[in-house]
Scaffold this motif. Sequence first.
Motif, PDB file in Angstrom:
ATOM      1  N   TYR A 192      31.594  -4.008  -5.576  1.00 57.25           N
ATOM      2  CA  TYR A 192      30.734  -5.437  -6.542  1.00 57.25           C
ATOM      3  C   TYR A 192      30.277  -4.822  -7.650  1.00 57.25           C
ATOM      4  N   GLN A 193      29.046  -4.417  -7.324  1.00 55.08           N
ATOM      5  CA  GLN A 193      28.088  -3.936  -8.372  1.00 55.08           C
ATOM      6  C   GLN A 193      26.812  -3.270  -7.973  1.00 55.08           C
ATOM      7  N   LYS A 194      26.255  -2.667  -8.551  1.00 55.01           N
ATOM      8  CA  LYS A 194      24.790  -1.827  -8.040  1.00 55.01           C
ATOM      9  C   LYS A 194      24.050  -2.937  -7.819  1.00 55.01           C
ATOM     10  N   PRO A 195      23.072  -2.630  -6.716  1.00 51.88           N
ATOM     11  CA  PRO A 195      22.121  -3.720  -6.398  1.00 51.88           C
ATOM     12  C   PRO A 195      21.102  -4.048  -7.342  1.00 51.88           C
ATOM     13  N   THR A 196      20.413  -5.142  -7.524  1.00 53.35           N
ATOM     14  CA  THR A 196      19.284  -5.392  -8.437  1.00 53.35           C
ATOM     15  C   THR A 196      18.185  -4.457  -8.071  1.00 53.35           C
ATOM     16  N   GLN A 197      17.988  -4.149  -6.771  1.00 53.19           N
ATOM     17  CA  GLN A 197      16.878  -3.213  -6.614  1.00 53.19           C
ATOM     18  C   GLN A 197      16.984  -2.742  -5.264  1.00 53.19           C
ATOM     19  N   ILE A 198      16.445  -1.414  -4.769  1.00 51.36           N
ATOM     20  CA  ILE A 198      16.552  -0.978  -3.440  1.00 51.36           C
ATOM     21  C   ILE A 198      15.016  -0.764  -2.956  1.00 51.36           C
ATOM     22  N   ILE A 199      14.795  -1.290  -1.814  1.00 45.99           N
ATOM     23  CA  ILE A 199      13.274  -1.112  -1.353  1.00 45.99           C
ATOM     24  C   ILE A 199      13.500  -0.488   0.070  1.00 45.99           C
ATOM     25  N   HIS A 200      12.177  -0.089   0.458  1.00 42.90           N
ATOM     26  CA  HIS A 200      11.615   0.577   1.748  1.00 42.90           C
ATOM     27  C   HIS A 200      10.933  -0.086   2.374  1.00 42.90           C
ATOM     28  N   PRO A 201      10.686  -0.402   4.105  1.00 43.91           N
ATOM     29  CA  PRO A 201       9.541  -1.052   4.481  1.00 43.91           C
ATOM     30  C   PRO A 201       8.312  -0.581   4.123  1.00 43.91           C
ATOM     31  N   TYR A 202       8.319   0.937   3.672  1.00 41.64           N
ATOM     32  CA  TYR A 202       6.826   1.636   3.463  1.00 41.64           C
ATOM     33  C   TYR A 202       6.291   0.997   2.261  1.00 41.64           C
ATOM     34  N   MET A 203       7.009   0.344   1.348  1.00 39.85           N
ATOM     35  CA  MET A 203       6.556  -0.441   0.124  1.00 39.85           C
ATOM     36  C   MET A 203       5.895  -1.606   0.689  1.00 39.85           C
ATOM     37  N   PHE A 204       5.884  -2.082   1.786  1.00 42.63           N
ATOM     38  CA  PHE A 204       5.528  -3.556   2.300  1.00 42.63           C
ATOM     39  C   PHE A 204       4.392  -3.401   3.600  1.00 42.63           C
ATOM     40  N   GLY A 205       3.944  -2.099   3.892  1.00 42.31           N
ATOM     41  CA  GLY A 205       3.146  -1.845   4.939  1.00 42.31           C
ATOM     42  C   GLY A 205       3.708  -1.443   6.254  1.00 42.31           C
ATOM     43  N   ASP A 206       4.714  -1.468   6.197  1.00 42.89           N
ATOM     44  CA  ASP A 206       5.741  -0.882   7.496  1.00 42.89           C
ATOM     45  C   ASP A 206       5.787   0.520   7.368  1.00 42.89           C
ATOM     46  N   PRO A 207       5.256   1.658   7.878  1.00 43.60           N
ATOM     47  CA  PRO A 207       5.530   2.883   7.631  1.00 43.60           C
ATOM     48  C   PRO A 207       6.770   3.513   8.040  1.00 43.60           C
ATOM     49  N   ALA A 208       7.731   2.943   7.440  1.00 45.00           N
ATOM     50  CA  ALA A 208       9.203   3.467   7.876  1.00 45.00           C
ATOM     51  C   ALA A 208      10.043   3.537   6.432  1.00 45.00           C
ATOM     52  N   ARG A 209      10.879   4.536   6.499  1.00 43.69           N
ATOM     53  CA  ARG A 209      12.104   4.796   5.481  1.00 43.69           C
ATOM     54  C   ARG A 209      13.195   3.859   5.898  1.00 43.69           C
ATOM     55  N   LYS A 210      13.881   2.877   5.210  1.00 48.00           N
ATOM     56  CA  LYS A 210      14.890   2.305   5.577  1.00 48.00           C
ATOM     57  C   LYS A 210      15.497   1.930   3.853  1.00 48.00           C
ATOM     58  N   TYR A 214      13.291  17.370  12.076  1.00 45.46           N
ATOM     59  CA  TYR A 214      14.242  18.160  13.246  1.00 45.46           C
ATOM     60  C   TYR A 214      13.907  19.407  13.531  1.00 45.46           C
ATOM     61  N   LYS A 215      13.986  19.895  14.759  1.00 41.84           N
ATOM     62  CA  LYS A 215      13.757  21.097  15.400  1.00 41.84           C
ATOM     63  C   LYS A 215      14.451  22.278  14.626  1.00 41.84           C
ATOM     64  N   ASN A 216      15.591  21.906  14.485  1.00 42.09           N
ATOM     65  CA  ASN A 216      16.422  22.933  13.840  1.00 42.09           C
ATOM     66  C   ASN A 216      16.124  23.017  12.104  1.00 42.09           C
ATOM     67  N   GLY A 217      15.220  22.287  11.785  1.00 39.83           N
ATOM     68  CA  GLY A 217      14.851  22.357  10.384  1.00 39.83           C
ATOM     69  C   GLY A 217      15.635  21.710   9.271  1.00 39.83           C
ATOM     70  N   ASN A 218      16.837  21.178   9.816  1.00 43.48           N
ATOM     71  CA  ASN A 218      17.754  20.778   9.062  1.00 43.48           C
ATOM     72  C   ASN A 218      17.472  18.997   8.891  1.00 43.48           C
ATOM     73  N   GLY A 219      16.778  18.640   8.177  1.00 42.05           N
ATOM     74  CA  GLY A 219      16.443  17.207   7.952  1.00 42.05           C
ATOM     75  C   GLY A 219      15.316  16.675   8.458  1.00 42.05           C
ATOM     76  N   THR A 220      15.192  15.315   8.211  1.00 37.59           N
ATOM     77  CA  THR A 220      14.243  14.532   8.766  1.00 37.59           C
ATOM     78  C   THR A 220      14.671  13.147   9.139  1.00 37.59           C
ATOM     79  N   ASP A 221      13.819  12.489   9.848  1.00 34.97           N
ATOM     80  CA  ASP A 221      14.442  11.056  10.558  1.00 34.97           C
ATOM     81  C   ASP A 221      12.994  10.258  10.581  1.00 34.97           C
ATOM     82  N   ASN A 222      13.235   8.723  10.867  1.00 31.21           N
ATOM     83  CA  ASN A 222      11.904   8.206  10.921  1.00 31.21           C
ATOM     84  C   ASN A 222      12.056   7.862  12.631  1.00 31.21           C
ATOM     85  N   PRO A 223      10.611   7.645  13.070  1.00 36.04           N
ATOM     86  CA  PRO A 223      10.288   7.481  14.558  1.00 36.04           C
ATOM     87  C   PRO A 223      10.999   5.987  15.204  1.00 36.04           C
TER      88      PRO A 223
END
Length: 221
Positions: free
Chosen positions: A134-152, A177-186
């Motif tokens: 379709y087309q690129k989104p108007t914007q990309i947001i994350h929950p941590y920008m609105f008070g919730d400490p998460a990346r999404k 990650y314990k193997n040192g390869n990357g991160t994730d959200n709780p």
Amino acid sequence: MKVLVACEESQTVCKAFRERGHEAYSCDIQKPSGGHPEWHILGDALKAIEGGQIVTMDGKAHAVGKWDLLIAHPPCTYLTVTGNRWFDISRYGGKAVQRYKDREEAADFFMRFVKCNSPKVAIENPIGYMSTAYQKPTQIIHPYMFGDPARKATCLWLKGLPKLIPTDIVEPEIIHYKNGNGTDNPWHMETMKLPPKERAKERSKTFPGIAAAMAEQWGSL
């Protein structure tokens, strides 16, 4: 303002608008987990976006006419980039071919919201296929920008609406990650314990801070 929140069973966004005095309804083929069947249209969102008279789960009819605002959360199973590996026909054969067909159906469903007659439209989806189909989104947001400490990373395609302004930028919680390869959200890791259907439902929910920002900023237009 008359607001339809399509493809939402959690009613998080619907309730945020209701709390600010708007006539908001959620709509989904699933029964709501948000606790307000009297605000929920159980059925086809594409029929609900036509407006006119709608019937909520409590059996009451409501004359809504034309929706002032549509917020849609079309299913992303076949549209997100996280599923790209399953489109390998040489490896998955017929299953991959079917997945291509499912993706086109999902894209068509998405575009029906784009083409609806509401003057104000917001369509939400993860980063994925629709950014090129379709087309690129108007914007990309994350929950941590609105008070919730998460990346999404959440894409918003907007019509007749301004971009959401961050309300409370906080530090996102991160697990290494314990193997040192990357991160994730709780929150994301916790959903791994759920059965697939429940996991998908939980991950699709809008974070409260984003819902509140939508209601506050777009509900005042």
